[in-house]
Design an enzyme around this catalytic site. Structure first.
Site, PDB file in Angstrom:
ATOM      1  N   ARG A  67       0.844  -1.199   0.000  1.00  0.00           N
ATOM      2  CA  ARG A  67       0.000   0.000   0.000  1.00  0.00           C
ATOM      3  C   ARG A  67       0.881   1.252   0.000  1.00  0.00           C
ATOM      4  NH1 ARG A  67      -1.961   1.140   4.265  1.00  0.00           N
ATOM      5  NH2 ARG A  67      -1.355  -0.712   5.424  1.00  0.00           N
ATOM      6  N   TYR A 195      -1.702  -3.073  -6.976  1.00  0.00           N
ATOM      7  CA  TYR A 195      -1.475  -3.875  -5.778  1.00  0.00           C
ATOM      8  C   TYR A 195      -2.596  -3.756  -4.737  1.00  0.00           C
ATOM      9  CZ  TYR A 195       0.189  -5.826  -1.565  1.00  0.00           C
ATOM     10  OH  TYR A 195       0.242  -6.591  -0.441  1.00  0.00           O
ATOM     11  N   LYS A 204      -9.794  -1.621   1.487  1.00  0.00           N
ATOM     12  CA  LYS A 204      -9.549  -0.487   2.384  1.00  0.00           C
ATOM     13  C   LYS A 204     -10.310   0.769   1.953  1.00  0.00           C
ATOM     14  CE  LYS A 204      -6.548  -3.169   4.366  1.00  0.00           C
ATOM     15  NZ  LYS A 204      -6.685  -3.704   5.705  1.00  0.00           N
ATOM     16  N   HIS A 224     -10.913  -1.995  11.219  1.00  0.00           N
ATOM     17  CA  HIS A 224      -9.828  -2.861  10.720  1.00  0.00           C
ATOM     18  C   HIS A 224      -9.661  -4.016  11.708  1.00  0.00           C
ATOM     19  CE1 HIS A 224      -5.325  -3.047   9.272  1.00  0.00           C
ATOM     20  NE2 HIS A 224      -6.082  -3.873   8.596  1.00  0.00           N
ATOM     21  N   SER A 246      -1.646  -3.417  10.201  1.00  0.00           N
ATOM     22  CA  SER A 246      -1.312  -4.284   9.076  1.00  0.00           C
ATOM     23  C   SER A 246      -0.126  -5.180   9.423  1.00  0.00           C
ATOM     24  CB  SER A 246      -0.983  -3.432   7.856  1.00  0.00           C
ATOM     25  OG  SER A 246      -2.076  -2.593   7.567  1.00  0.00           O
ATOM     26  N   CYS A 248       0.153  -7.484  11.653  1.00  0.00           N
ATOM     27  CA  CYS A 248       0.388  -7.642  13.094  1.00  0.00           C
ATOM     28  C   CYS A 248      -0.427  -8.775  13.699  1.00  0.00           C
ATOM     29  CB  CYS A 248       0.117  -6.337  13.815  1.00  0.00           C
ATOM     30  SG  CYS A 248       1.365  -5.082  13.462  1.00  0.00           S
ATOM     31  N   ASP A 273      -9.909  -9.335   8.484  1.00  0.00           N
ATOM     32  CA  ASP A 273      -9.323  -8.007   8.233  1.00  0.00           C
ATOM     33  C   ASP A 273     -10.266  -6.845   8.525  1.00  0.00           C
ATOM     34  OD1 ASP A 273      -6.918  -6.607   7.331  1.00  0.00           O
ATOM     35  OD2 ASP A 273      -8.056  -6.009   5.569  1.00  0.00           O
ATOM     36  N   ARG A 364       1.663 -12.047  -0.663  1.00  0.00           N
ATOM     37  CA  ARG A 364       0.349 -12.402  -0.109  1.00  0.00           C
ATOM     38  C   ARG A 364      -0.335 -13.493  -0.924  1.00  0.00           C
ATOM     39  NH1 ARG A 364      -2.152  -8.509   3.874  1.00  0.00           N
ATOM     40  NH2 ARG A 364      -0.455  -7.078   4.323  1.00  0.00           N
TER      41      ARG A 364
HETATM   42  P1  GTP Z   1      -2.998  -7.362   7.255  1.00  0.00           P
HETATM   43  O1  GTP Z   1      -3.556  -8.368   6.311  1.00  0.00           O
HETATM   44  O2  GTP Z   1      -1.814  -6.624   6.687  1.00  0.00           O
HETATM   45  O3  GTP Z   1      -3.992  -6.401   7.786  1.00  0.00           O
HETATM   46  O4  GTP Z   1      -2.294  -8.157   8.461  1.00  0.00           O
HETATM   47  P2  GTP Z   1      -2.734  -9.155   9.638  1.00  0.00           P
HETATM   48  O5  GTP Z   1      -2.963  -8.359  10.867  1.00  0.00           O
HETATM   49  O6  GTP Z   1      -3.810 -10.086   9.200  1.00  0.00           O
HETATM   50  O7  GTP Z   1      -1.367  -9.947   9.892  1.00  0.00           O
HETATM   51  P3  GTP Z   1      -1.017 -11.501   9.817  1.00  0.00           P
HETATM   52  O8  GTP Z   1      -1.880 -12.343  10.707  1.00  0.00           O
HETATM   53  O9  GTP Z   1      -0.977 -11.895   8.400  1.00  0.00           O
HETATM   54  O10 GTP Z   1       0.460 -11.535  10.434  1.00  0.00           O
HETATM   55  C1  GTP Z   1       1.532 -10.873   9.878  1.00  0.00           C
HETATM   56  C2  GTP Z   1       2.836 -11.422  10.375  1.00  0.00           C
HETATM   57  O11 GTP Z   1       2.867 -11.498  11.796  1.00  0.00           O
HETATM   58  C3  GTP Z   1       3.114 -12.812   9.840  1.00  0.00           C
HETATM   59  O12 GTP Z   1       4.443 -12.878   9.385  1.00  0.00           O
HETATM   60  C4  GTP Z   1       2.923 -13.700  11.042  1.00  0.00           C
HETATM   61  O13 GTP Z   1       3.718 -14.843  10.997  1.00  0.00           O
HETATM   62  C5  GTP Z   1       3.253 -12.790  12.219  1.00  0.00           C
HETATM   63  N1  GTP Z   1       2.451 -13.173  13.418  1.00  0.00           N
HETATM   64  C6  GTP Z   1       1.118 -13.367  13.448  1.00  0.00           C
HETATM   65  N2  GTP Z   1       0.705 -13.766  14.683  1.00  0.00           N
HETATM   66  C7  GTP Z   1       1.810 -13.803  15.446  1.00  0.00           C
HETATM   67  C8  GTP Z   1       2.044 -14.148  16.825  1.00  0.00           C
HETATM   68  O14 GTP Z   1       1.155 -14.494  17.589  1.00  0.00           O
HETATM   69  N3  GTP Z   1       3.347 -14.059  17.257  1.00  0.00           N
HETATM   70  C9  GTP Z   1       4.362 -13.686  16.443  1.00  0.00           C
HETATM   71  N4  GTP Z   1       5.590 -13.625  16.949  1.00  0.00           N
HETATM   72  N5  GTP Z   1       4.181 -13.376  15.137  1.00  0.00           N
HETATM   73  C10 GTP Z   1       2.930 -13.422  14.648  1.00  0.00           C
HETATM   74  C1  SPV Z   2      -3.259  -4.134   5.084  1.00  0.00           C
HETATM   75  O1  SPV Z   2      -2.239  -3.540   4.653  1.00  0.00           O
HETATM   76  O2  SPV Z   2      -3.770  -3.853   6.192  1.00  0.00           O
HETATM   77  C2  SPV Z   2      -3.871  -5.222   4.302  1.00  0.00           C
HETATM   78  C3  SPV Z   2      -3.350  -5.492   2.958  1.00  0.00           C
HETATM   79  O3  SPV Z   2      -4.797  -5.850   4.775  1.00  0.00           O
HETATM   80  S1  SPV Z   2      -3.945  -4.372   1.755  1.00  0.00           S
HETATM   81  O4  SPV Z   2      -5.183  -4.891   1.218  1.00  0.00           O
HETATM   82  O5  SPV Z   2      -2.946  -4.270   0.692  1.00  0.00           O
HETATM   83  O6  SPV Z   2      -4.166  -3.075   2.340  1.00  0.00           O
HETATM   84 MN    MN Z   3      -5.427  -5.090   6.809  1.00  0.00          MN
END
Ligand code: GTP
Ligand code: SPV
Ligand code: MN
Length: 586
Positions: A67, A195, A204, A224, A246, A248, A273, A364
């Site tokens: 983004r 993207y 978003k 979010h 994001s 996290c 999400d 992704r």
């Molecule tokens: P967006 O799609 O960007 O909004 O992100 P999201 O909040 O859905 O993040 P996602 O669950 O995909 O996690 C992103 C990264 O954080 C990945 O590389 C995971 O492996 C890592 N991660 C997720 N949960 C944990 C956790 O409980 N502990 C640790 N150490 N890392 C984590």
């Molecule tokens: C984020 O960045 O929080 C996402 C991926 O969930 S995107 O759709 O590219 O914004």
């Molecule tokens: Mn997101």
């Protein structure tokens, strides 16, 4: 007589001048045509048809992999309406800037008209959108991420009850890249990027920024947030929504395989999400997932961290910017197997360890939600699910304890408003820099964030059965930089503590920032964690928090008089409590 939709399509065609216009019905057959076209043009390549049937890999331009927050604008009549945390341009200036980029941008190309529903098809909480785009990758992705096609078109009919979004690749030039929101007329214009969040306008742009604007005026919330159901040993399911910035951990928490499954605690996924939450007649806050798919971070995803999505990804998925093995199977850092010989990296080049990560850190997958074994039987329920807990959280290597509970709704809103997190690869720019990210909405709030806090404060008293509000941090590190908490499926222990708090079963210690679990109140059987690590995870250091509270006060000062008085009061009360306990500690 032509309809508002036909008029807008015609107007967009006059501007962008495509050779053809195709209306999308969302059918299987139509999708096959898009995929074949993308394969033919070399935009997608097919993965191993026996181990990953109907799975494809797309490589985006190397300048177009996350983004772009610096070119994302909220275009309201006054700058005050967008507020100090958003990029702002007047609607006139924004259109004057982007119109020349759109002009003739589809010459020699095809314009696709993709109508979609956000939310379950027959839900009163659902909303309608139409994306015009010259990218078939966007169309194929929108078909996974939303309910795209005929049903949406039928619901729109001859009404003007839809959010129009005009998207053009326009040469994918970072110098001519803009993501423009016109919330006052509920319009989106996006140029120069293919993207994710820049280009899939239902995500978003609509489901958070424009929907947030609608939600404020209509008395609901667009957040979010993931949505999950936690089943207890009696079979009762308690629903929770969690806002993390994001990359996290939302997807991973929503899809976790609970380590307490043998004790009867299981997690179901409703969304990963975005959550739209409305006050229902029964006095609960009901959440729907406006999306129909997951656009999830690949790196770090493996059979241990997220077996559910690993299963979901074995068919009918699109991978973006991952690496690929000679056997045509996707690969990324943290997939759990060593890099195979002959690996091709996300740029399409032969990979070697000196070249950096083989998969882009923000690579992704795009996959239908229904393919996850963890999907909740209620994920598509038009009535949504009742939310009993709201969870805030972020990446904080120091400072924030594993979990704490706010004292009441107002304090909970303050906890959300004071969120901060280390930046990730999800957006272009530096990674690992701590920034304020209230409610994980910093990049996604379509209006003045002070007013957004006000909206949150106003919602609480209207919800008869208001959720409890918690804060978590899976990312606290020890002195050697190692995560103190194992995370992923182990996070269910924290969810269980929340459930026990909701049911009045678990103990907590009062601290200046809120209620922190007593070590005994956490269910830790089967987990080997040292007492020292546990103490550190639950520690609240008043001196560190005092420093933090100065940083939040500075952030809040940006909003001037527009900051709600309740936030200022909470801020002052916290500072006082912290000062008292620092003195007591000395
Ligand atoms: P967006 O799609 O960007 O909004 O992100 P999201 O909040 O859905 O993040 P996602 O669950 O995909 O996690 C992103 C990264 O954080 C990945 O590389 C995971 O492996 C890592 N991660 C997720 N949960 C944990 C956790 O409980 N502990 C640790 N150490 N890392 C984590
Ligand atoms: C984020 O960045 O929080 C996402 C991926 O969930 S995107 O759709 O590219 O914004
Ligand atoms: Mn997101």
């Amino acid at each position: 007589m032509s309809t508002p939709l036909e008029n807008w399509v015609e107007e967009s065609a006059r501007l962008t001048n495509p050779d053809h216009i195709v209306w999308c019905d969302g059918s299987e057959e139509e999708n096959r045509g898009h995929i074949n076209g993308l394969l033919h043009d070399g935009i997608l390549t097919e993965l191993n048809p026996s181990t990953y049937p109907r799975c494809y890999l797309g490589r985006r331009n190397q300048n177009d992999v996350a983004r772009s927050e610096s070119v994302t604008f909220i275009c309201t009549r006054t700058q005050d309406e967008a507020g100090p945390t958003n990029n702002w341009m007047s609607p006139e200036d924004a259109k004057a800037k982007v119109r020349p980029i759109l002009e003739n941008s589809m010459k020699g190309r095809t314009m696709y008209v993709a109508p979609y529903i956000l939310g379950p098809e027959n839900s009163p909480y659902s909303r309608l959108g139409v994306e015009i785009t010259d990218s078939r990758y966007v169309v194929a992705s929108m078909r996974i991420m939303s309910r795209m096609g005929k049903a949406a078109l039928q619901r729109i009919g001859s009404t003007d009850n839809f959010v129009p979004g005009l998207h053009a690749l326009a040469g994918v030039d970072p110098e001519r890249r803009f993501v423009m929101h016109f919330p006052e007329e509920k319009l989106i214009w996006s140029v120069g990027s293919g993207y994710g969040g820049n280009a899939l306008l239902g995500k978003k742009c609509f489901a958070l920024r424009i929907a947030g604007w609608m939600a404020r005026s209509e008395g609901w919330m667009a957040e979010h947030m993931l949505i999950l159901g936690l089943e207890d040993p009696t079979g009762k399911v308690t629903y929770m929504a969690a806002a993390f910035p994001s990359a996290c951990g939302k997807t991973n928490l929503a899809m976790m395989v609970s380590v307490l499954e043998s004790e009867g605690y299981r997690v179901f996924t409703v969304g990963d999400d975005i959550a739209w939450m409305h006050i229902a007649n029964d006095g609960t806050l009901r959440a729907i997932n406006p999306e129909a798919g997951f656009f999830g971070v690949a790196p770090g995803t493996n059979m241990q961290t997220n077996p559910n999505v690993m299963a979901a990804l074995r068919h009918d998925a699109i991978f973006t910017n991952v690496a690929v093995s000679p056997a045509l199977e996707p690969w990324w850092e943290g997939i759990g197997t060593p890099p195979p010989a002959g690996l091709i990296d996300w740029k399409g080049e032969k990979w070697s360890p000196d070249k950096g990560p083989a998969a882009h850190p923000n690579s992704r997958y795009t996959v239908p939600a229904r393919q996850s074994p963890s999907i909740s039987p209620h994920w598509d329920d038009p009535a949504g699910v009742p939310i009993s807990a709201i969870i805030f959280g972020g990446r904080r290597a120091r400072l924030a304890p594993l979990v704490y509970e706010s004292r009441d709704w107002q304090h909970g809103v303050f906890v959300g408003a004071t969120m901060a997190s280390e930046t990730t690869a999800a957006a272009t720019g530096a990674v690992g820099v701590t920034r304020r990210d209230p409610m994980a909405m910093l990049p996604f709030c379509g209006y003045n964030m002070a007013d957004y806090f006000g909206h949150w404060l106003a919602m609480g008293p209207k919800i008869k059965h208001a959720p409890k509000i918690f804060h978590v941090n899976w990312f606290r590190k020890d002195a050697n930089g190692k995560f103190l908490w194992p995370g992923y499926g182990e996070n269910v222990r924290v969810l269980k503590w929340m459930l026990d708090r909701i049911e009045g079963r678990a103990a907590a210690n009062e601290t200046p920032i809120g209620l922190v679990p007593t070590p005994e109140s956490l269910t830790l059987d089967g987990l080997s964690i040292s007492r020292g690590a546990l103490d550190e995870l639950l520690r609240v250091d008043p001196a560190d928090w005092l420093e933090e509270s100065r940083a939040t006060a500075e952030f809040f000062a940006k909003f001037g008089d527009r900051l709600p008085a309740a936030i200022r009061q909470e801020q002052e009360a916290l500072a006082t409590r912290l000062q008292r306990s620092t003195v007591a500690a000395k």
